[in-house]
Design an enzyme around this catalytic site. Structure first.
Site, PDB file in Angstrom:
ATOM      1  N   ASP A 190       2.943   8.536  22.379  1.00 40.25           N
ATOM      2  CA  ASP A 190       2.933   7.794  21.012  1.00 40.25           C
ATOM      3  C   ASP A 190       4.144   6.982  20.954  1.00 40.25           C
ATOM      4  O   ASP A 190       5.343   6.918  21.553  1.00 40.25           O
ATOM      5  CB  ASP A 190       3.337   8.849  19.691  1.00 40.25           C
ATOM      6  N   GLU A 249       0.679   3.990  23.744  1.00 43.60           N
ATOM      7  CA  GLU A 249       0.238   2.449  22.444  1.00 43.60           C
ATOM      8  C   GLU A 249       1.291   2.309  22.891  1.00 43.60           C
ATOM      9  O   GLU A 249       2.322   2.321  22.649  1.00 43.60           O
ATOM     10  CB  GLU A 249       0.475   4.317  21.404  1.00 43.60           C
TER      11      GLU A 249
HETATM   12  C1  NOJ Z   1       2.025   5.479  15.980  1.00 46.22           C
HETATM   13  C2  NOJ Z   1       1.017   6.825  15.545  1.00 46.22           C
HETATM   14  O1  NOJ Z   1      -0.452   6.270  15.713  1.00 46.22           O
HETATM   15  C3  NOJ Z   1       0.672   6.953  13.680  1.00 46.22           C
HETATM   16  O2  NOJ Z   1       0.156   6.921  13.345  1.00 46.22           O
HETATM   17  C4  NOJ Z   1       2.150   6.929  13.282  1.00 46.22           C
HETATM   18  O3  NOJ Z   1       2.696   7.023  12.468  1.00 46.22           O
HETATM   19  C5  NOJ Z   1       3.514   6.189  14.781  1.00 46.22           C
HETATM   20  N1  NOJ Z   1       3.320   6.418  15.817  1.00 46.22           N
HETATM   21  C6  NOJ Z   1       4.843   6.972  14.504  1.00 46.22           C
HETATM   22  O4  NOJ Z   1       5.068   8.309  15.079  1.00 46.22           O
END
Ligand code: NOJ
Length: 486
Positions: A190, A249
């Site tokens: 993430d 991500e």
């Molecule tokens: C990306 C995640 O996909 C999202 O849902 C989240 O709010 C943020 N990162 C913070 O962790």
């Protein structure tokens, strides 16, 4: 699962990943929120669908300020979702069915309720004076506390960890080891681009092209994202997890995104389809640009929707063509739960919003629609259902359904998943070759003719399967065909 004997490429190259948002997939204990036991019950559905890996958004203990992306214990299960035993049972069942499990690893920040924030404030990022950095959700990214300020790239309830510290690294790498021991086959990392911040705390430059909407976009995140040291971090993640799948991500321009292959990511997540206009020319240009940018040996990947973005059916209005695109491009697709039945964004009544980001992500996070009554929970679900005529039971045995189309595509793609990609047409109809197959998609609003010859193997209109196309065929709006070509 396909027989891969003799095929040395890792499972995920030819495979498909399915994203489960645990709150919304299946509620086994009747509290209106999905859980791990519920996911386990539904694994046979995923096996029959034909996906290979299941990515679970966070299920760790959390105050749920950001629905689990605010982790207060990285090595446990939130009681809302079950217990560690439930996780182990889920992992064992997945293994039995030949499905791989990919966990969400949240290294950038913890919950402000994490014991570290009290016991080890030095693990976090503190400054005497804030600079101009803005949180992704809007407002200053600096929160005053006891005469100082701590940094949070997201909510103030999500303070960022200081990854320049060895003790933080050691403890957080331990989290990866823990879940490897519990059977994780991979991780989705993430907020990876944000993990390291500029060592000199320089102000981010003003964005001259800001559209005036999200405050976050008013600055160019030059000093808060994609710092060179992030790559070094990825190398450590890689060393820690061995050959398990690593997805990052990374909302980054293509040229920056692909740099992450070099440091050991298998899949720097490619989100560019989420923001590219829905048209043959635009998508062909994107695919060409991305393919050309990939370093040698790098394997592509594609995403069409997720828990942070609008549903693909709502955005494009052409869910069948979208499915065919996602599942026939070269690269590993990530399919978002519910997209396989055409779930759309669900309007949330004022006052019932849940998402801390002004409710904006709720419409894409509503409960999976298993049958005409919902079938997600015995209780009132945490977010409302959408149009319940859209459900698994109604589509399960209907060859003309979107669900059946997904099954056919997931089966057919095993014959060309590892083949190359070549654009054949991008004027009105988007057509491309994958090995012995040609895919043609009409992404426009009007019928369009295209020049092709072959036998239709899979079609958005099931009645066209087996049809022999000679030279020319007409596709209606949102129609797609995959032909076996001579
Ligand atoms: C990306 C995640 O996909 C999202 O849902 C989240 O709010 C943020 N990162 C913070 O962790």
């Amino acid at each position: 699962m396909a027989d891969r004997s003799g095929d040395l490429s890792p499972w995920w190259r030819g495979g498909t990943i399915y994203q489960v948002y645990p709150r919304s997939f299946q509620d086994a204990n009747g509290d209106g929120v999905g859980d791990l036991a519920g996911i386990r019950e539904r694994l046979p559905y995923l096996r029959a669908l034909g996906v290979d890996g299941v990515w679970l958004s966070p299920f760790y203990p959390s105050p749920m300020a950001d629905f689990g992306y605010d982790v207060s214990d990285h090595q446990g299960v939130d009681p809302l979702f079950g217990t560690l035993e439930d996780f182990d049972a889920l992992a064992a069942e997945a293994r039995r069915l030949g499905l791989r499990l990919i966990l969400d690893y949240v290294p950038n920040h913890t919950s402000s309720e994490h014991p570290w924030f009290r016991e080890h404030p030095e693990y976090y990022i503190w400054r005497e004076e804030p600079n101009n950095w803005v949180s992704v959700f809007g407002g200053s990214a600096w929160e005053p506390r006891d005469g100082r300020f701590y940094y949070h790239a997201y909510l103030r309830e999500q303070p960022d960890l200081d990854w320049r510290r060895d003790d933080v690294r050691e403890r957080m790498l331990g989290v990866l080891r823990f879940w490897c021991e519990h059977g994780a086959d991979g991780f989705r990392i993430d907020a990876l681009r944000q993990t390291i911040k500029d060592a000199q705390w320089r102000d981010n430059p003003v964005n001259p092209d800001w559209d005036g909407r999200d405050e976050y976009d008013s600055l160019i995140p030059a000093f808060t994202t994609d710092q060179p040291e992030v790559q070094e971090l990825v190398r450590q993640f890689r060393e820690t997890v061995g050959e398990r799948l690593l997805i990052g991500e990374l909302y980054l321009p293509i040229e920056r995104l692909v740099a992450y292959y070099g440091s050991g990511l298998d899949m720097p997540a490619n989100f560019h389809l989420l923001s590219t206009a829905w048209g043959a020319a635009e998508i062909a240009a994107l695919v060409e640009r991305y393919e050309a940018a990939l370093p040698d040996g790098a394997w592509p990947n594609w995403v069409l929707s997720n828990h942070d973005r609008p549903r693909v059916a709502s955005r494009t209005g052409q869910p069948a063509a979208a499915a065919m695109l996602l599942l026939t491009l070269r690269g590993t697709p990530t399919l978002y739960y519910g997209d396989e039945i055409g779930m759309t964004d669900v309007e949330i009544e004022p006052g019932r919003e849940q998402d801390p980001w002004g409710g904006r992500r709720d419409p894409a996070r509503t409960p999976m629609q298993w049958d005409a009554g919902g079938g997600f929970s015995a209780a009132e679900p945490w977010l409302p259902y959408g149009d319940l005529r859209v459900n698994v039971a109604a589509q399960q045995d209907d060859p003309a359904s979107l669900l059946s189309l997904h099954r056919r595509l997931l089966r057919a793609r095993r014959d060309f998943a590892l083949e190359g990609y070549e654009t054949l047409a991008a004027d009105g109809v988007l057509a491309y070759r994958r090995g012995g197959f040609v895919i043609a998609l009409n992404l426009g609003a009007d019928a369009a003719a295209t020049q092709l010859t072959g036998e239709i193997a899979v079609a958005t209109d099931v009645a066209r399967a087996g049809e022999h196309v000679r030279r020319e065929t007409v596709l209606g709006p949102g129609e797609g065909i995959a032909l076996r070509v001579p």
